[in-house]
Design a protein around this motif. Structure first.
Motif, mmCIF file in Angstrom:
data_model
loop_
_atom_site.group_PDB
_atom_site.id
_atom_site.type_symbol
_atom_site.label_atom_id
_atom_site.label_comp_id
_atom_site.label_asym_id
_atom_site.label_seq_id
_atom_site.Cartn_x
_atom_site.Cartn_y
_atom_site.Cartn_z
ATOM 1 N N LEU A 701 48.747 -13.814 -16.154
ATOM 2 C CA LEU A 701 47.430 -14.246 -16.634
ATOM 3 C C LEU A 701 46.342 -13.846 -15.638
ATOM 4 O O LEU A 701 45.289 -13.330 -16.018
ATOM 5 C CB LEU A 701 47.432 -15.759 -16.856
ATOM 6 C CG LEU A 701 46.103 -16.382 -17.279
ATOM 7 C CD1 LEU A 701 45.644 -15.820 -18.617
ATOM 8 C CD2 LEU A 701 46.245 -17.913 -17.364
ATOM 9 N N ALA A 702 46.583 -14.072 -14.352
ATOM 10 C CA ALA A 702 45.592 -13.722 -13.335
ATOM 11 C C ALA A 702 45.361 -12.225 -13.282
ATOM 12 O O ALA A 702 44.250 -11.775 -12.943
ATOM 13 C CB ALA A 702 46.054 -14.235 -11.968
ATOM 14 N N ARG A 703 46.361 -11.450 -13.606
ATOM 15 C CA ARG A 703 46.236 -9.993 -13.583
ATOM 16 C C ARG A 703 45.756 -9.416 -14.920
ATOM 17 O O ARG A 703 45.654 -8.206 -15.070
ATOM 18 C CB ARG A 703 47.573 -9.371 -13.195
ATOM 19 C CG ARG A 703 47.846 -9.500 -11.698
ATOM 20 C CD ARG A 703 49.185 -8.968 -11.301
ATOM 21 N NE ARG A 703 49.219 -8.707 -9.860
ATOM 22 C CZ ARG A 703 50.320 -8.497 -9.151
ATOM 23 N NH1 ARG A 703 51.504 -8.541 -9.756
ATOM 24 N NH2 ARG A 703 50.261 -8.264 -7.863
ATOM 25 N N GLY A 704 45.515 -10.294 -15.891
ATOM 26 C CA GLY A 704 44.974 -9.831 -17.159
ATOM 27 C C GLY A 704 45.997 -9.266 -18.115
ATOM 28 O O GLY A 704 45.637 -8.678 -19.134
ATOM 29 N N ASP A 705 47.298 -9.455 -17.849
ATOM 30 C CA ASP A 705 48.348 -8.970 -18.736
ATOM 31 C C ASP A 705 48.721 -10.103 -19.684
ATOM 32 O O ASP A 705 49.682 -10.840 -19.467
ATOM 33 C CB ASP A 705 49.555 -8.515 -17.919
ATOM 34 C CG ASP A 705 50.597 -7.798 -18.766
ATOM 35 O OD1 ASP A 705 50.508 -7.875 -20.004
ATOM 36 O OD2 ASP A 705 51.509 -7.175 -18.181
ATOM 37 N N LEU A 706 47.964 -10.226 -20.771
ATOM 38 C CA LEU A 706 48.129 -11.377 -21.652
ATOM 39 C C LEU A 706 49.453 -11.340 -22.408
ATOM 40 O O LEU A 706 50.055 -12.390 -22.668
ATOM 41 C CB LEU A 706 46.966 -11.436 -22.648
ATOM 42 C CG LEU A 706 45.576 -11.597 -22.023
ATOM 43 C CD1 LEU A 706 44.526 -11.729 -23.102
ATOM 44 C CD2 LEU A 706 45.534 -12.805 -21.095
ATOM 45 N N ALA A 707 49.924 -10.139 -22.758
ATOM 46 C CA ALA A 707 51.191 -10.049 -23.480
ATOM 47 C C ALA A 707 52.338 -10.572 -22.618
ATOM 48 O O ALA A 707 53.182 -11.350 -23.076
ATOM 49 C CB ALA A 707 51.453 -8.607 -23.900
ATOM 50 N N VAL A 736 48.421 -22.705 -18.259
ATOM 51 C CA VAL A 736 48.609 -21.292 -18.592
ATOM 52 C C VAL A 736 48.341 -21.053 -20.069
ATOM 53 O O VAL A 736 47.683 -20.066 -20.444
ATOM 54 C CB VAL A 736 50.031 -20.836 -18.213
ATOM 55 C CG1 VAL A 736 50.256 -19.391 -18.660
ATOM 56 C CG2 VAL A 736 50.250 -20.953 -16.713
ATOM 57 N N ALA A 737 48.842 -21.946 -20.933
ATOM 58 C CA ALA A 737 48.627 -21.780 -22.371
ATOM 59 C C ALA A 737 47.140 -21.793 -22.703
ATOM 60 O O ALA A 737 46.652 -21.000 -23.531
ATOM 61 C CB ALA A 737 49.354 -22.888 -23.123
ATOM 62 N N LEU A 738 46.406 -22.697 -22.054
ATOM 63 C CA LEU A 738 44.954 -22.761 -22.249
ATOM 64 C C LEU A 738 44.295 -21.451 -21.811
ATOM 65 O O LEU A 738 43.425 -20.914 -22.511
ATOM 66 C CB LEU A 738 44.417 -23.952 -21.462
ATOM 67 C CG LEU A 738 42.928 -24.255 -21.484
ATOM 68 C CD1 LEU A 738 42.703 -25.757 -21.346
ATOM 69 C CD2 LEU A 738 42.190 -23.552 -20.344
ATOM 70 N N GLY A 739 44.726 -20.935 -20.670
ATOM 71 C CA GLY A 739 44.143 -19.692 -20.171
ATOM 72 C C GLY A 739 44.422 -18.506 -21.075
ATOM 73 O O GLY A 739 43.534 -17.673 -21.324
ATOM 74 N N VAL A 740 45.648 -18.392 -21.590
ATOM 75 C CA VAL A 740 45.987 -17.294 -22.491
ATOM 76 C C VAL A 740 45.163 -17.386 -23.765
ATOM 77 O O VAL A 740 44.610 -16.383 -24.251
ATOM 78 C CB VAL A 740 47.493 -17.312 -22.812
ATOM 79 C CG1 VAL A 740 47.817 -16.316 -23.927
ATOM 80 C CG2 VAL A 740 48.312 -16.991 -21.567
ATOM 81 N N ALA A 741 45.086 -18.597 -24.326
ATOM 82 C CA ALA A 741 44.318 -18.776 -25.564
ATOM 83 C C ALA A 741 42.856 -18.402 -25.362
ATOM 84 O O ALA A 741 42.244 -17.723 -26.205
ATOM 85 C CB ALA A 741 44.438 -20.221 -26.037
ATOM 86 N N ALA A 742 42.264 -18.825 -24.240
ATOM 87 C CA ALA A 742 40.854 -18.527 -23.980
ATOM 88 C C ALA A 742 40.637 -17.030 -23.811
ATOM 89 O O ALA A 742 39.668 -16.467 -24.342
ATOM 90 C CB ALA A 742 40.387 -19.280 -22.737
#
Length: 1001
Positions: A701-707, A736-742
């Motif tokens: 998530l921090a690296r922007g790899d959402l998949a 983490v789930a919140l961050g991915v969704a956002a």
């Protein structure tokens, strides 16, 4: 004459070549009975013996009746005989533990029995093999895996998963036609098929041409083509059947043969003299291999008659002598199975009785390490309950001492089966201490108290839990508790409820609290006892990770008190560790940490490995909770070494997950990913492996790899399930789930994740997980402020966040920093944030060793400064953005890097120049934003030290030194170490007298 198998031999030889090159190899060889697996292995082993040490061990058909780990015991004995010096060096210091596998090393230590006991033994075995095979290639052959006991299967799976070094090839063969849908080997084969490190060969039947060559070899003459066609058709290319048919044809017995497999296998046995047939029946019931002296006692023949009978059976290729020359076995197991199946029921029990009586009369007839197991098997199959019950209990003790808990469970189930059939006078002399170390204390002396049926059930439940047979253990506890309803015994019942709690949690059937609460009700008001102390200790630990508070604190204190009163040292140490953790959570940080350190020292000194493993998890975790990751990381590395040495695989997985978290915080993301990946594969249970998956999700998530973040998030949820929602697991998952969704633009889903967590609330002591979640949610709201779809409901969310923030403690600098950050984000979500909001956030994180978080808040402060305008503000914003950019690029934090770039572009800023203020300041290092540690690192860079030398001098890791150097280069606005040293000299940062000896400023 060896026929065919060219491709298979090529694969085997290629595998051996890889092993000789230092890459451990694992290979499975499958094929139906009689297809030629053993012949292929023998051919390969003969050739391999020129380049490697070949150690062969075979599984015995009698399964749980036989010696646990039998093939490994045999193979390790051969390996020790071939490489005595290397074996002794590799086993040195661990002989007592390894004696569980190889009794020749001495008496197995009493040791401690717990769920990690088998894992400890497995880890030591893996290290032993790696060390023995460090220089000389070793081929470890395990035959007939379809008969393997559960412990052998578990050990083989462990080796296949964990071997990483040594010139070692592990080759295991099995009968594929025996692996029916419910065969215990089937799940193992499926698991091993998923491992890229394991190769698998399926041996096919012979072609018609190969059958002709085999017959020619048997007859030493070219066979008649018509006869080849007939034998090929009847054998269908099965090498063993080809041999039997060819010999029968040669002997003139082919006519009249039925198509029945058993008849085909028995035809040559029935052609033997009666005495030889009798001996064959005796050997068939004695086991896979039977000693000559034992055969002589059971067969009832004179020595001359016995020799003649054995000679006839060997001459007909029915029996063969063992390599040691001390016994006999059937040349092919299919023939033994057919002979054994042909025995009459009464004949079988009579033979087993004679074996048992002979062995009781002369225990030296068999090897000492197999005697107890063999005797238990013979008496059980003799259907003599009076003799079988004590013999089976003795065998269960042997299985437990070898950490063969699944075999122990099977034997105890036999004891329960025999219990009612055994005479009362036999049962009355049995004692709990004779069959069980894990005896539920009941205030009586187990050495003088008669054994009860419930004692067997208690030991069986624990054996099932330790051996991973949790479903069987659950059924046993359920039956035991039903019996206790009719014959109440509060302490025993409480003990069984404790076991049930552990099993329910392990089986993902619930959180285990209801069972623990029932146990607490049962012991309430009773005098102090070991059971009482254990119930309180477990209840306190459960509360600490689910809903910490005054009740957990009180339970932990009473658990310590009760454990001391009854002398239960292990329970006392467990409870002290829990109590110390609760002190940290309550704000008494230094007292709690000091007590945790003392517990760690005590457990290491006293050899209480399980509690030491937990201390190595909990102490660094509490250090992390208050932001002291720099102290936690070396402790975790030390703990990982300890866990590997003692086989504490679950503890190691938790440690690796925590170490990955520390490395993430310290800005060492590459190593953090490596450690987390290892954590996902090392654990024995699901939850510890989930910790590694969560860390990988956070990094992605921090690296922007959402998949990747989504995949790892799903993996973590699968590992943890929904049956036991502990805050330490659920809150980071929500974050983490919140961050991915956002990041994917699903604001409604992000808010839903947050609201579920807020509805549950943050129990006391969960600020470590609560603050990052609140900060992340506030950031989402601030980023979505201008989105029309996010306006509805925004005010309510912000109010909920403010209310939640007021409930979380701020007693540690890290929590204070997150408090400032969250409040600044909430102001930004309203479009009201200013420099005054972000300056204290940056100041707070500058005192913490968390480069990524510092870079993020510097980016926010830069945005606030640019909103003010003015030259000084722009200069400072440039400095802040440049520092944030360096960290983002170094960590590959793409989202942050992109945000910094966009802000600089909008403000038309260049991020490569050195700030004028730094050159004019009275303290240039402070103006440049160098921390005290960065000043130390820059001093050593100026002295020409490498990263490794810097790490050694400052007692940090080389990767941490590298991160500091990168940050320094960014802050100075230079491209290399030489320029950094020159600028430090130009700014007068390090007078000559402060440089290391020999350095030139």
């Amino acid at each position: 004459m060896f026929v065919g198998r060219t491709d298979e031999l090529h694969t085997l030889n290629d595998t051996l070549a890889r092993a000789r090159a230092g890459e451990p190899q694992a290979l499975l060889l499958g094929g139906e009975a009689g297809v030629g697996k053993t012949r292929l292995v023998e051919e390969f082993a003969t050739a391999a013996g020129r380049h490697a040490v070949v150690a062969v061990g075979g599984c015995v058909e009698i399964g749980a009746d036989g010696l646990p780990f039998a093939p490994f015991s045999t193979a390790l004995r051969a390996l020790r005989d071939a490489l005595p010096e290397e074996f002794a060096a590799a086993a040195r210091g661990q002989e007592e533990e390894l004696a569980r596998l190889l009794p020749d090393l001495g008496e197995a230590g009493a040791g401690r029995h717990d769920e990690q006991g088998m894992a400890r033994l497995f880890e030591l075995t893996a290290r032993l093999l790696e060390q023995v095979a460090a220089e000389k290639p070793v081929v470890l052959v395990l035959e007939d895996l379809h008969w393997a006991d559960a412990s052998t299967r578990h050990l083989l799976a462990y080796l296949f998963r964990t071997l990483r070094a040594g010139r070692l090839l592990v080759l295991a063969s099995y009968r594929s036609d025996d692996i029916h849908r419910r065969h215990p080997l089937r799940p193992l084969l499926a698991e091993l098929d998923r491992l890229r490190t394991v190769r698998r060969i399926e041996l096919a039947r012979f072609t018609r041409e190969e059958v002709g060559r085999q017959i020619a070899g048997i007859l030493a003459a070219e066979p008649d083509p018509a006869r080849v066609d007939q034998i090929f058709e009847r054998s269908d290319g099965n090498a063993f059947f080809v041999e039997e048919l060819a010999v029968a044809d040669c002997d003139g017995n082919c006519t009249g043969l039925t198509d029945s497999l058993r008849d085909l296998l028995l035809v040559r046995v029935e052609a033997l003299p009666e005495s030889a047939q009798r001996v064959a029946r005796v050997v068939a019931e004695g086991g896979s291999t039977v000693e000559y002296r034992l055969i002589a006692d059971v067969a009832g023949l004179t020595e001359d008659d016995l020799i003649e009978a054995l000679r006839a059976a060997v001459g007909a290729n029915i029996l063969t002598a063992t390599e040691a020359g001390d016994g006999y076995r059937f040349r092919h197991s299919l023939v033994r199975e057919a002979v054994a199946d042909d025995l009459l029921p009464g004949e079988r029990s009579r033979l087993n009785r004679r074996y048992a009586e002979a062995l009781e009369a002369d225990p030296t007839l068999v090897r000492a390490d197999a005697r107890v197991m063999r005797l238990a098997s013979y008496w059980y199959h003799a259907r003599d309950a009076a003799k079988a019950l004590p013999a089976v209990l003795d065998a269960s003790v042997v299985a437990r001492r070898r950490h063969a808990y699944t075999e122990q469970l099977g034997l105890l189930e036999r004891a329960m089966e025999l219990w009612d059939s055994a005479p009362t006078e036999v049962r009355s002399v049995l004692r709990p201490v004779d069959c069980a170390e894990v005896y539920p204390p009941c205030g009586c002396d187990p050495a003088t108290t008669p054994l009860r049926y419930l004692d067997l059930m208690a030991e069986a439940a624990v054996a099932g839990r330790f051996g991973g047979e949790r479903e069987r253990a659950l059924k046993i506890t359920k039956r035991a508790l039903r019996l206790l309803e009719d014959d109440p015994d509060p302490l025993r019942a409480a003990w069984f409820w404790v076991q049930r709690s552990r099993l329910v949690q392990a089986q993902a059937r619930g959180d285990g609290w209801q069972e623990l609460a029932t146990a607490q009700d049962l012991v309430r008001g009773l005098p102090p006892s070991e059971v009482h102390a254990e119930v309180l200790a477990l209840a306190a630990n459960w509360s600490m990770v689910h809903r910490p508070g005054p009740e957990a604190f009180a339970a932990a204190e009473r658990a310590v008190e009760y454990a001391r009163m009854v002398g239960a040292r292990d329970i006392e140490l467990h409870a002290r560790l829990t109590l110390a953790g609760l002190k940290v959570h309550s704000g008494d940080t230094e007292t709690g940490l000091a007590e945790m350190r003392q517990v760690l020292r005590d457990t290491l000194a006293e050899g209480v490995h399980a509690v030491a493993g937990r201390a190595y998890v909990n102490l660094p975790s509490e250090l992390q909770s208050v932001g002291r990751d720099g102290e936690a990381a070396p402790l975790l590395r030390e703990g990982i070494v300890f866990a590997r040495a003692y086989g504490l695989m679950d503890s190691e997985a938790w440690m690796r997950g925590n170490l990955s978290e520390s490395l993430y915080s310290l800005g060492q993301w590459t190593e953090a990913a490596e450690v987390a990946t290892r954590a996902t594969g090392v654990g024995h249970s699901a939850k510890p492996r989930g910790a590694g998956a969560l860390r990988l999700a956070h990094l992605a998530l921090a690296r922007g790899d959402l998949a990747e973040a989504g995949r790892q998030l799903a993996a973590a949820r699968a590992h943890w399930g929904t049956h036991d929602p502990m805050p330490q697991l659920s809150l980071p998952l929500t974050r983490v789930a919140l961050g991915v969704a956002a990041e994917e633009g699903r604001i409604a889903d992000a808010r839903a994740e947050l609201l579920r967590a807020l509805d549950v609330g943050f129990p006391p002591g969960t600020q470590r997980y609560g603050w990052p979640l609140l900060r992340a949610a506030a950031t989402v709201e601030a980023e979505a402020r201008t989105l029309p779809a996010a306006r509805a409901g925004s005010a309510e969310i912000l109010d909920r966040l403010r209310e939640a923030a007021r409930t979380l403690a701020t007693g540690a600098p890290l929590w204070q920093a997150y408090d400032h950050w969250t409040r600044a984000e909430l102001r930004r979500a309203q479009g009201m944030d200013t420099v005054d909001d972000w300056s204290p956030v940056v100041t707070a994180f500058e005192h913490l060793d968390r480069p990524y978080q510092l870079a993020r808040v510097r980016h926010r402060l830069a945005a606030a400064l640019l909103a003010v305008g003015g030259d000084d503000e722009r200069d400072r914003a440039v400095e802040l953005l440049r520092l944030a950019s360096v960290v983002a690029v170094h960590l590959d934090a793409r989202s942050l890097a992109d945000a910094v770039t966009r802000l600089a572009q909008r403000a038309r800023l260049t991020l490569t120049r050195t700030p004028r203020a730094a050159l004019a300041s009275a303290d240039p290092a402070e103006a440049l934003g160098l921390t005290s540690r960065e000043r130390d690192v820059l001093r050593l860079v100026s002295a020409g030290r490498t990263n490794r030398q810097i790490a050694e001098e400052l007692f940090i890791s080389p990767k941490t030194a590298s991160v500091h150097v990168s940050n320094i280069l960014g802050k100075l606005g230079v491209s290399g170490r030489g320029e950094a040293a020159a600028m430090a000299h130009r700014l007068g940062l390090f007078p000559a007298e402060t440089l290391p000896a020999g350095a030139t400023p």
